[in-house]
Each structure stands twice: as C-alpha cells, then as structure tokens.
Design a protein around this motif. Structure first.
Motif, PDB file in Angstrom:
ATOM      1  N   LEU A  84      -2.333 -19.682  16.632  1.00  0.00           N
ATOM      2  CA  LEU A  84      -3.109 -18.899  15.682  1.00  0.00           C
ATOM      3  C   LEU A  84      -2.909 -19.495  14.293  1.00  0.00           C
ATOM      4  CD1 LEU A  84      -4.853 -16.338  15.553  1.00  0.00           C
ATOM      5  CD2 LEU A  84      -2.784 -15.025  15.159  1.00  0.00           C
ATOM      6  N   ILE A  85      -4.011 -19.872  13.656  1.00  0.00           N
ATOM      7  CA  ILE A  85      -3.943 -20.476  12.329  1.00  0.00           C
ATOM      8  C   ILE A  85      -4.463 -19.475  11.307  1.00  0.00           C
ATOM      9  CG2 ILE A  85      -4.753 -22.379  10.889  1.00  0.00           C
ATOM     10  CD1 ILE A  85      -5.205 -23.962  13.490  1.00  0.00           C
ATOM     11  N   LEU A  86      -3.625 -19.177  10.321  1.00  0.00           N
ATOM     12  CA  LEU A  86      -4.020 -18.183   9.318  1.00  0.00           C
ATOM     13  C   LEU A  86      -3.982 -18.821   7.931  1.00  0.00           C
ATOM     14  CD1 LEU A  86      -1.464 -16.338  11.148  1.00  0.00           C
ATOM     15  CD2 LEU A  86      -3.430 -14.893  10.685  1.00  0.00           C
ATOM     16  N   ASP A  87      -5.100 -18.784   7.235  1.00  0.00           N
ATOM     17  CA  ASP A  87      -5.184 -19.406   5.918  1.00  0.00           C
ATOM     18  C   ASP A  87      -5.107 -18.317   4.838  1.00  0.00           C
ATOM     19  OD1 ASP A  87      -5.546 -21.100   3.832  1.00  0.00           O
ATOM     20  OD2 ASP A  87      -7.508 -21.848   4.437  1.00  0.00           O
ATOM     21  N   GLU A  88      -4.012 -18.285   4.101  1.00  0.00           N
ATOM     22  CA  GLU A  88      -3.793 -17.293   3.035  1.00  0.00           C
ATOM     23  C   GLU A  88      -4.189 -15.881   3.472  1.00  0.00           C
ATOM     24  OE1 GLU A  88      -2.390 -17.985   0.205  1.00  0.00           O
ATOM     25  OE2 GLU A  88      -2.775 -20.091  -0.276  1.00  0.00           O
ATOM     26  N   SER A 127       1.934 -19.380  19.182  1.00  0.00           N
ATOM     27  CA  SER A 127       2.471 -20.135  18.053  1.00  0.00           C
ATOM     28  C   SER A 127       1.649 -19.814  16.817  1.00  0.00           C
ATOM     29  CB  SER A 127       2.392 -21.632  18.338  1.00  0.00           C
ATOM     30  OG  SER A 127       2.881 -21.897  19.621  1.00  0.00           O
ATOM     31  N   LEU A 128       2.321 -19.858  15.657  1.00  0.00           N
ATOM     32  CA  LEU A 128       1.623 -19.473  14.436  1.00  0.00           C
ATOM     33  C   LEU A 128       1.744 -20.564  13.381  1.00  0.00           C
ATOM     34  CD1 LEU A 128       3.064 -15.853  14.168  1.00  0.00           C
ATOM     35  CD2 LEU A 128       0.746 -16.419  14.855  1.00  0.00           C
ATOM     36  N   LEU A 129       0.637 -20.818  12.730  1.00  0.00           N
ATOM     37  CA  LEU A 129       0.660 -21.690  11.556  1.00  0.00           C
ATOM     38  C   LEU A 129       0.080 -20.875  10.419  1.00  0.00           C
ATOM     39  CD1 LEU A 129       1.013 -24.430  10.155  1.00  0.00           C
ATOM     40  CD2 LEU A 129      -1.289 -25.011  10.883  1.00  0.00           C
ATOM     41  N   LEU A 130       0.933 -20.568   9.447  1.00  0.00           N
ATOM     42  CA  LEU A 130       0.504 -19.680   8.387  1.00  0.00           C
ATOM     43  C   LEU A 130       0.502 -20.433   7.063  1.00  0.00           C
ATOM     44  CD1 LEU A 130       1.630 -16.051   8.213  1.00  0.00           C
ATOM     45  CD2 LEU A 130       1.356 -17.328   6.143  1.00  0.00           C
ATOM     46  N   VAL A 131      -0.653 -20.492   6.443  1.00  0.00           N
ATOM     47  CA  VAL A 131      -0.764 -21.194   5.175  1.00  0.00           C
ATOM     48  C   VAL A 131      -0.638 -20.194   4.046  1.00  0.00           C
ATOM     49  CG1 VAL A 131      -2.303 -22.481   3.685  1.00  0.00           C
ATOM     50  CG2 VAL A 131      -2.249 -22.963   6.121  1.00  0.00           C
ATOM     51  N   THR A 132       0.212 -20.489   3.087  1.00  0.00           N
ATOM     52  CA  THR A 132       0.366 -19.553   1.971  1.00  0.00           C
ATOM     53  C   THR A 132       0.929 -20.288   0.764  1.00  0.00           C
ATOM     54  OG1 THR A 132       1.475 -17.562   1.234  1.00  0.00           O
ATOM     55  CG2 THR A 132       2.658 -18.912   2.816  1.00  0.00           C
ATOM     56  N   HIS A 133       0.757 -19.709  -0.420  1.00  0.00           N
ATOM     57  CA  HIS A 133       1.472 -20.296  -1.551  1.00  0.00           C
ATOM     58  C   HIS A 133       2.676 -19.439  -1.923  1.00  0.00           C
ATOM     59  CE1 HIS A 133      -1.948 -18.013  -3.407  1.00  0.00           C
ATOM     60  NE2 HIS A 133      -0.893 -17.363  -3.823  1.00  0.00           N
ATOM     61  N   ASP A 134       2.884 -18.360  -1.164  1.00  0.00           N
ATOM     62  CA  ASP A 134       4.011 -17.477  -1.434  1.00  0.00           C
ATOM     63  C   ASP A 134       5.246 -17.973  -0.665  1.00  0.00           C
ATOM     64  OD1 ASP A 134       5.794 -15.477  -1.778  1.00  0.00           O
ATOM     65  OD2 ASP A 134       4.527 -13.873  -0.999  1.00  0.00           O
ATOM     66  N   ILE A 135       6.014 -18.853  -1.295  1.00  0.00           N
ATOM     67  CA  ILE A 135       7.139 -19.481  -0.619  1.00  0.00           C
ATOM     68  C   ILE A 135       8.205 -18.465  -0.226  1.00  0.00           C
ATOM     69  CG2 ILE A 135       8.972 -21.205  -0.823  1.00  0.00           C
ATOM     70  CD1 ILE A 135       7.322 -22.679  -2.779  1.00  0.00           C
TER      71      ILE A 135
END
Lengths: 287, 250
Positions: free
Chosen positions: B163-167, B193-201
């Motif tokens: 699962l790919i999540l963009d922001e 499996s997860l791929l999570l895109v974020t700018h919140d480190i």
C-alpha cells in the motif's frame, strides 16, 4: 394527442423518440455534469446544426436526397466531437477553450451553408427549437439503434467512466486507457445530441442533458441514484412537454425546457423547506 | 525467508533537463513499513510514479514482485492513496460504497460487472477502516479524516500486497492522525507492506519500521532509531537546509 397518437404515424414516431431521448440524454448528462463538461453538449449541438444545414444545402443544390439532414447532422456531430477531444489535448491547461472554438465554428459554418443555399424550403425554425412532427420512421429506427449503442456501452464501461470522472489520476494508475474512454464518451455524446435534436432543437438540446441532472443531484445519494432521478425528471418533462407543445402549438423544445426548469426550482425549494423543518425540529429537541 | 517486493537498482529519472532522481537503490521487503521522507522537490512523488508505472525510469532497473516492471500486469497488488485523493470535487454525487467499488476496477477488467462476492469484499474493506455506518452517505459529506479512511478502503479492496500512501495525513487533525496510524499498524500486521510518503519526520520515526530519506539520491535507508541518532547537521545536509527535528517520546 393520445387519441391522435395511434392515428398519425408522425406523432407516434415523435412520441417514441421522446421516450428514448428522455432516457439517454439524462443518462449521458450525468457523466457530462460530473466531468464539468456541461457546455460541450452546446458546442456539439451547434456543429450538428452545421451538418443539418449542409445536408439541406446538398439536397437543394442537387435536387436529390443524397444524405438526409439527420445523417449529415450526425456525421458533423461526430467529427466535432473528435476535434473537441483533440483541442482539449492541445490546451491541457485551458480545456474549456475547446468549447467556444467548436461552438463558434459550428455557427459560422451553419451561416455559410444557409446563405449559400439562399434559405431553405424546410422550416429551419423547427431545427432550432424542435418539432412534434419532424421524426420520420427512418429517423426513429436510427434513434433506436443509437439508444441501443449508448446503453450497451454505458452498461459495460460504467465503472471505467465513473472512475475516470471521479479521479482521473487513480484511473490511470489502475491501468485504464483514459484517452480511449474519453474518446468513446465524446462520440456517445455526439450520437445522443444528433438523436435529440429533432425533438428539442439545436438551441435546447444541452438543457435536456444537464437540467435533469442539476435537479437530481440536489436530492440523490450517490451516482446511480443521480442517474435514475435524472431519467425520471427528463422523462416527465419530455412527455408532458410534447403533449403540451402539441396542444398549445409551441415547439416542444420550449415546453420541455421550461418544464425542466420548473421541476428544478420545485426540487430546490422543496429541499430547502424540508431542511428548514428538520433543523427547527432539531432545535426544539435540543431545546 | 523475506522476499523483496520492490527492488530499484541505480534508478535515475529526468524531467527534461532537470534531474529528479539519481542512481537510487531502494528495496521494500514483505512486511516492511517504510517511511519515505525528504524535502519538497526531492523526488518522493517521482519515485512513487515510477513504482506505479506512471513514468518510466531514464536509467536503471525496477522489479515488482520479482518481475521487471514492464512485464508486471497485476496492478491490483499495488494499492495507492494519492495526495490528491482528498481534493476531489466535494459535490460529486458518489456514496462511500460507490467510491470503494472503484478500487475493484482494475481487478475486474473491462466489461466485467460486480459479483456478490465482490460486494462482500467491498463491505469487508469498509469495515476494516471502521466506516460501515457510512456506506450509503455521499463522500463529500464526510470529514477529511473519514474521507481518508474511505480512500484507504478503496485501495484495500483489491487485496494489495503493498500500500503506497502519498502525504495521507495532510488536512487531518492530530487526534485522527493517531487513529490513522493505528489503522496502518493493523494493516501492516495483516501482512500488507506499507510505503508512506511524508515530510513529517517526527511521526515517521515513531511509527515506521524503516525510514528512507530521499533528496535526488537515497541518503538513508534503514532503522528509524539509527536515523534519529544521525546528527542534526547531517540531516540538514540531506535536506539542504537547517532542520528542526521534533521527536516523539513514547
């Protein structure tokens, strides 16, 4: 009209055509509205007018019916739809530009054909505003075929069209051929416009596609319901519009569209009133 | 044995003259929960587009589930929740059920319609995200956080392995962000499996099992604890500007 319906073939043809377009125009209209293409129908109907004028011009110049105005209109409408899709790709940032370009092109061509022909014997007025006596048996057969094509394609491509209308990016990720589906859709629109024009006329055909949806979207839950209500609105307006147009000797385009507008106003007002009553009840409860 | 489901080898990508990614090596293993962080313009969204097949790499090799991406046809194994998912026209007349149904479009293929089995599957996906009560509501009438759940249900309905999540948490309030991560952990435990895109480190290092930091090249790819021990200066180097790192205490 109902008595005369069985007596005169032309009335029967008109009535059946009316029932058919009362279904397919709002059906396609639902997709057109949610894709924010409401004005595309207007542009294509004006191109169809150019096609009709072209057919009439040929008929006048050659003295023989090589191609009936119905088919020349249909042909122009399809060509117009292909050009719209092309233009939308040229101006990706200003997709609505395709509409004035095609619309003015249609009107321009119509004016040229009409003046080259030096006017027509046929009543052009009926092409602009519709007529209760304009559908031939041949036209009716073509319209039935168009309706079968439109309903079959929508039935089988419903989920693709729906996803594409809601979320184009997701549709592309999913592997849908967006361009092909857009193309099929716009050609369907051209077909429905050509089918509807004899009844509601060039100037009002887009109203039959969009007004029923405008009313149904106010009250429907979900897209399928939007389509069903839109067809009910459209069908009601077409049937009563045809009957009243016949008795009042007014082109049915006018009566159908005004009925649709009345239905739309009634829907908006009723919804407001119900919402007010509910909020008052709520306030009384919560005290 | 742990199987890699995504392998990127020396992947570069250019938008015309501008280089967006340079020689990226990136692996996602089965069961991973990877947080992908990095500055804006660092290529996060580009990387996702490459994985989803929306763009082709200028150089390098991508394999999905052991197949070269060109040959990969099982698109339903990838679930995608786009950053723009929430920016749809809120007046769009679509019920929650209709929106989730859209997730089956690719699995069904052209001309196929829903079976009863598919319907059950849709209800299951909606239940997983806890939105069963809203099935027949119009999507536009829900709150941002609820809409986000529906878009996840839409991605889940085709049984994705990744699962790919963009922001996904942009525009979702703090309380719902927590609930949202709880949901992601649940899904992760169900072997998605997860791929999570974020700018919140901060949230990322707290939740993900691995962190990847991308700024044209992949600067770090591994354990979030190691990531946190990186010196602030080094992180600022990755980002190309000074950075304030907020850490979350357990």
């Amino acid at each position: 009209m109902l008595m005369n319906l069985f007596e005169y073939e032309f009335l029967r043809n008109t009535f059946f055509t009316g029932i058919i377009i009362g279904i397919i125009a709002p059906l396609l209209g639902a997709f057109i509205v949610v894709r924010r293409l409401s004005l595309i129908a207007d542009a294509l109907s004006h191109v169809t007018l150019a096609g009709i004028a072209f057919g009439l011009l040929l008929e006048k110049k050659t003295g023989a019916i090589l191609i009936t105005p119905f088919y020349s209109g249909l042909g122009f409408s399809i060509i117009g739809s292909v050009i719209v899709e092309r233009l939308r790709r040229v101006y990706t940032a200003f997709q609505e530009l395709a509409i004035p370009i095609i619309l003015s092109g249609g009107v321009g061509l119509s004016v040229i054909f009409i003046s080259v022909a030096n006017g027509f014997n046929t009543d052009l007025y009926s092409y602009l505003f519709g007529s209760v006596s304009a559908v031939s048996r041949q036209d009716l057969y073509s319209i039935i075929i168009i309706a079968v094509i439109v309903c079959t394609v929508i039935f089988f491509l419903y989920k693709e069209l729906f996803l594409l209308s809601f979320d184009e990016e997701q549709a592309v990720v999913t592997g849908i051929h967006a361009k092909r589906i857009h193309f099929i859709f716009i050609v369907l629109t051209a077909l429905v416009i050509a089918a509807s024009i004899r009844i509601v006329g060039v100037l009002l055909v887009s109203a039959l596609m969009t007004l029923p949806v405008a009313a149904s979207i106010r009250i429907a839950k979900g897209f399928k319901q939007t389509i069903i209500y839109a067809i009910i609105y459209g069908e009601t307006a077409v049937i009563f519009g045809l009957v009243s147009g016949y008795y009042l000797e007014i082109p049915p385009g006018g009566t159908i569209v005004m009925l649709l507008i009345l239905l739309l106003i009634a829907t908006i007002v009723t919804k407001k009133v119900i919402a007010n009553i509910n909020s008052r009840k709520h306030r009384l409860k919560t005290g | 044995m742990i199987k890699p489901i995504v392998e990127m080898e020396n992947v570069s990508f250019h938008y015309g003259e501008r280089q967006a990614l340079s020689k990226v090596n990136f692996i996602i293993n089965e069961g991973d929960f990877i947080g992908l962080v990095g500055p804006n313009g660092g290529g996060k969204t580009t990387l996702i587009k490459l994985l989803l097949g929306m763009e082709k790499p200028t150089a390098g090799k991508i394999e999905l589930f052991g197949q070269p991406i060109r040959k990969f046809k099982e698109k339903s194994k990838l679930g995608y929740v786009s950053q723009k998912a929430n920016s749809f026209n809120s007046g769009f007349p679509a019920t929650v059920e209709e929106v989730v149904t859209m997730g089956l479009t690719s699995k069904l293929g052209y001309f196929r319609r829903l079976t009863r089995q598919d319907k059950l599957h849709i209800y299951e996906a909606v239940e997983k995200v806890g939105m069963t009560d809203y099935l027949s509501e119009n999507i536009g009438e829900l709150s941002g956080g609820q809409q986000q759940r529906i878009f996840i249900a839409r991605a889940l309905v085709s049984d994705p392995k990744l699962l790919i999540l963009d922001e996904p948490t942009v525009g979702v309030d703090a309380e719902n962000v927590e609930k949202f991560f709880d949901l992601l952990h649940e899904l992760n435990q169900q072997n998605i499996s997860l791929l999570l895109v974020t700018h919140d480190i901060g949230t990322m290092t707290h939740h993900a099992s691995k962190v990847a930091c991308l700024n044209k090249t992949l600067h770090f790819h591994g354990n979030p604890n190691e990531f946190q021990t990186l010196s602030k200066d080094k992180l600022s180097d990755f980002y190309g500007h000074p950075l304030h790192l907020v850490t979350h205490e357990h």
